[in-house]
Design a protein around this motif. Sequence first.
Motif, PDB file in Angstrom:
ATOM      1  N   LEU A 159     -80.511  30.184  24.081  1.00  0.00           N
ATOM      2  CA  LEU A 159     -80.345  31.488  23.440  1.00  0.00           C
ATOM      3  C   LEU A 159     -81.394  31.737  22.364  1.00  0.00           C
ATOM      4  O   LEU A 159     -81.889  32.850  22.201  1.00  0.00           O
ATOM      5  N   SER A 160     -81.750  30.706  21.626  1.00  0.00           N
ATOM      6  CA  SER A 160     -82.631  30.903  20.483  1.00  0.00           C
ATOM      7  C   SER A 160     -84.100  30.952  20.858  1.00  0.00           C
ATOM      8  O   SER A 160     -84.897  31.594  20.173  1.00  0.00           O
ATOM      9  N   ARG A 161     -84.481  30.308  21.981  1.00  0.00           N
ATOM     10  CA  ARG A 161     -85.906  30.160  22.259  1.00  0.00           C
ATOM     11  C   ARG A 161     -86.357  30.709  23.595  1.00  0.00           C
ATOM     12  O   ARG A 161     -87.511  31.111  23.731  1.00  0.00           O
ATOM     13  N   TYR A 162     -85.496  30.730  24.599  1.00  0.00           N
ATOM     14  CA  TYR A 162     -86.010  30.931  25.943  1.00  0.00           C
ATOM     15  C   TYR A 162     -85.505  32.177  26.650  1.00  0.00           C
ATOM     16  O   TYR A 162     -85.810  32.380  27.808  1.00  0.00           O
ATOM     17  N   THR A 163     -84.732  32.989  26.003  1.00  0.00           N
ATOM     18  CA  THR A 163     -84.351  34.232  26.648  1.00  0.00           C
ATOM     19  C   THR A 163     -85.505  35.229  26.553  1.00  0.00           C
ATOM     20  O   THR A 163     -86.343  35.155  25.666  1.00  0.00           O
ATOM     21  N   ASN A 164     -85.535  36.153  27.493  1.00  0.00           N
ATOM     22  CA  ASN A 164     -86.535  37.207  27.457  1.00  0.00           C
ATOM     23  C   ASN A 164     -86.410  37.972  26.140  1.00  0.00           C
ATOM     24  O   ASN A 164     -85.301  38.306  25.717  1.00  0.00           O
ATOM     25  N   PRO A 165     -87.527  38.259  25.455  1.00  0.00           N
ATOM     26  CA  PRO A 165     -87.433  38.938  24.157  1.00  0.00           C
ATOM     27  C   PRO A 165     -86.769  40.301  24.225  1.00  0.00           C
ATOM     28  O   PRO A 165     -86.312  40.824  23.201  1.00  0.00           O
ATOM     29  N   GLU A 166     -86.711  40.881  25.416  1.00  0.00           N
ATOM     30  CA  GLU A 166     -86.040  42.174  25.543  1.00  0.00           C
ATOM     31  C   GLU A 166     -84.523  42.047  25.701  1.00  0.00           C
ATOM     32  O   GLU A 166     -83.808  43.051  25.739  1.00  0.00           O
ATOM     33  N   LEU A 167     -84.034  40.803  25.792  1.00  0.00           N
ATOM     34  CA  LEU A 167     -82.602  40.575  25.954  1.00  0.00           C
ATOM     35  C   LEU A 167     -82.073  39.823  24.746  1.00  0.00           C
ATOM     36  O   LEU A 167     -82.614  38.791  24.352  1.00  0.00           O
ATOM     37  N   SER A 168     -81.006  40.301  24.170  1.00  0.00           N
ATOM     38  CA  SER A 168     -80.374  39.644  23.029  1.00  0.00           C
ATOM     39  C   SER A 168     -79.439  38.545  23.526  1.00  0.00           C
ATOM     40  O   SER A 168     -79.065  38.512  24.711  1.00  0.00           O
ATOM     41  N   PRO A 169     -78.993  37.635  22.637  1.00  0.00           N
ATOM     42  CA  PRO A 169     -77.967  36.668  23.042  1.00  0.00           C
ATOM     43  C   PRO A 169     -76.722  37.337  23.611  1.00  0.00           C
ATOM     44  O   PRO A 169     -76.130  36.824  24.570  1.00  0.00           O
ATOM     45  N   ASP A 170     -76.314  38.461  23.052  1.00  0.00           N
ATOM     46  CA  ASP A 170     -75.159  39.176  23.606  1.00  0.00           C
ATOM     47  C   ASP A 170     -75.428  39.648  25.032  1.00  0.00           C
ATOM     48  O   ASP A 170     -74.519  39.643  25.879  1.00  0.00           O
ATOM     49  N   ASP A 171     -76.664  40.067  25.307  1.00  0.00           N
ATOM     50  CA  ASP A 171     -77.020  40.460  26.674  1.00  0.00           C
ATOM     51  C   ASP A 171     -76.872  39.277  27.622  1.00  0.00           C
ATOM     52  O   ASP A 171     -76.356  39.413  28.743  1.00  0.00           O
ATOM     53  N   VAL A 172     -77.358  38.126  27.202  1.00  0.00           N
ATOM     54  CA  VAL A 172     -77.298  36.934  28.052  1.00  0.00           C
ATOM     55  C   VAL A 172     -75.848  36.545  28.330  1.00  0.00           C
ATOM     56  O   VAL A 172     -75.483  36.213  29.469  1.00  0.00           O
ATOM     57  N   ILE A 173     -74.998  36.603  27.316  1.00  0.00           N
ATOM     58  CA  ILE A 173     -73.587  36.282  27.526  1.00  0.00           C
ATOM     59  C   ILE A 173     -72.962  37.280  28.495  1.00  0.00           C
ATOM     60  O   ILE A 173     -72.190  36.904  29.392  1.00  0.00           O
ATOM     61  N   SER A 174     -73.302  38.531  28.351  1.00  0.00           N
ATOM     62  CA  SER A 174     -72.773  39.542  29.260  1.00  0.00           C
ATOM     63  C   SER A 174     -73.226  39.282  30.695  1.00  0.00           C
ATOM     64  O   SER A 174     -72.455  39.459  31.646  1.00  0.00           O
ATOM     65  N   ILE A 175     -74.467  38.838  30.874  1.00  0.00           N
ATOM     66  CA  ILE A 175     -74.959  38.491  32.214  1.00  0.00           C
ATOM     67  C   ILE A 175     -74.191  37.296  32.765  1.00  0.00           C
ATOM     68  O   ILE A 175     -73.806  37.267  33.940  1.00  0.00           O
ATOM     69  N   MET A 176     -73.949  36.284  31.931  1.00  0.00           N
ATOM     70  CA  MET A 176     -73.178  35.119  32.352  1.00  0.00           C
ATOM     71  C   MET A 176     -71.777  35.522  32.804  1.00  0.00           C
ATOM     72  O   MET A 176     -71.254  34.998  33.791  1.00  0.00           O
ATOM     73  N   VAL A 177     -71.168  36.435  32.067  1.00  0.00           N
ATOM     74  CA  VAL A 177     -69.837  36.933  32.421  1.00  0.00           C
ATOM     75  C   VAL A 177     -69.883  37.611  33.794  1.00  0.00           C
ATOM     76  O   VAL A 177     -69.027  37.379  34.656  1.00  0.00           O
ATOM     77  N   GLY A 178     -70.912  38.427  34.013  1.00  0.00           N
ATOM     78  CA  GLY A 178     -71.054  39.087  35.303  1.00  0.00           C
ATOM     79  C   GLY A 178     -71.256  38.108  36.440  1.00  0.00           C
ATOM     80  O   GLY A 178     -70.721  38.295  37.550  1.00  0.00           O
ATOM     81  N   ASP A 179     -71.994  37.044  36.187  1.00  0.00           N
ATOM     82  CA  ASP A 179     -72.205  36.040  37.231  1.00  0.00           C
ATOM     83  C   ASP A 179     -70.905  35.318  37.582  1.00  0.00           C
ATOM     84  O   ASP A 179     -70.662  34.997  38.752  1.00  0.00           O
TER      85      ASP A 179
END
Length: 220
Positions: A159-179
Amino acid sequence: MMNARIRELAQMLWDYHHMNHALQKADAILVLCSHDTRVAERGARLFLDGWAPLLIFSGGLGVITRSMWTEPEADLFARIAVEMGVPQAHILIENQSANTGQNVLFTKELLAEKGLDPETFIVVQKPYMERRSYATFRKVWPEKPVIVTSPQDSFDVYLSRYTNPELSPDDVISIMVGDLQRIRLYPERGFQIPQDIPDEVWDAYQELVNAGYNRHLASA
């Protein structure tokens, strides 16, 4: 800053999405492309370390990346691999697919067109898409043995280093939920083999949905 409860729930999903496969040498490395270029680096490193003699990148523009890039994901990922030292002659590019099922199906068709028939695969994907990628590959190409891997990062580091800069940690969690929702829904739609979801993981999913992490849910 993410509160402790959301962090705990998200970690449960993160852990579930990991298959924890041990690497084994294979005939081909199939990188499923996305918004996360760290996956390209992982695939290239596996090739350079000798895990397989063929490196395949599969991905056009998906739901997320079509709003970020104009270049197909696979072309971008392949360029990263070449810059890391992978010979172009050992790379195949499939740049028309728009989802995980198409990643596998179009790759299967591309290999057939080229007269290639790898027997075993290493699939490389984002950490929180390992399980769905495995379930999809086993549905689309069940006769081929496959193991799944991803960038080797903890949840917090990712979350802190490797997510796309256009995606926030909340975005990543939301994607995980969708998966996770798709792991539940997609077998009955013919897209994946079934995967058991422990009750505590599904409860965490539902709590995250109720907390607003619902932006990447599929239509039920």
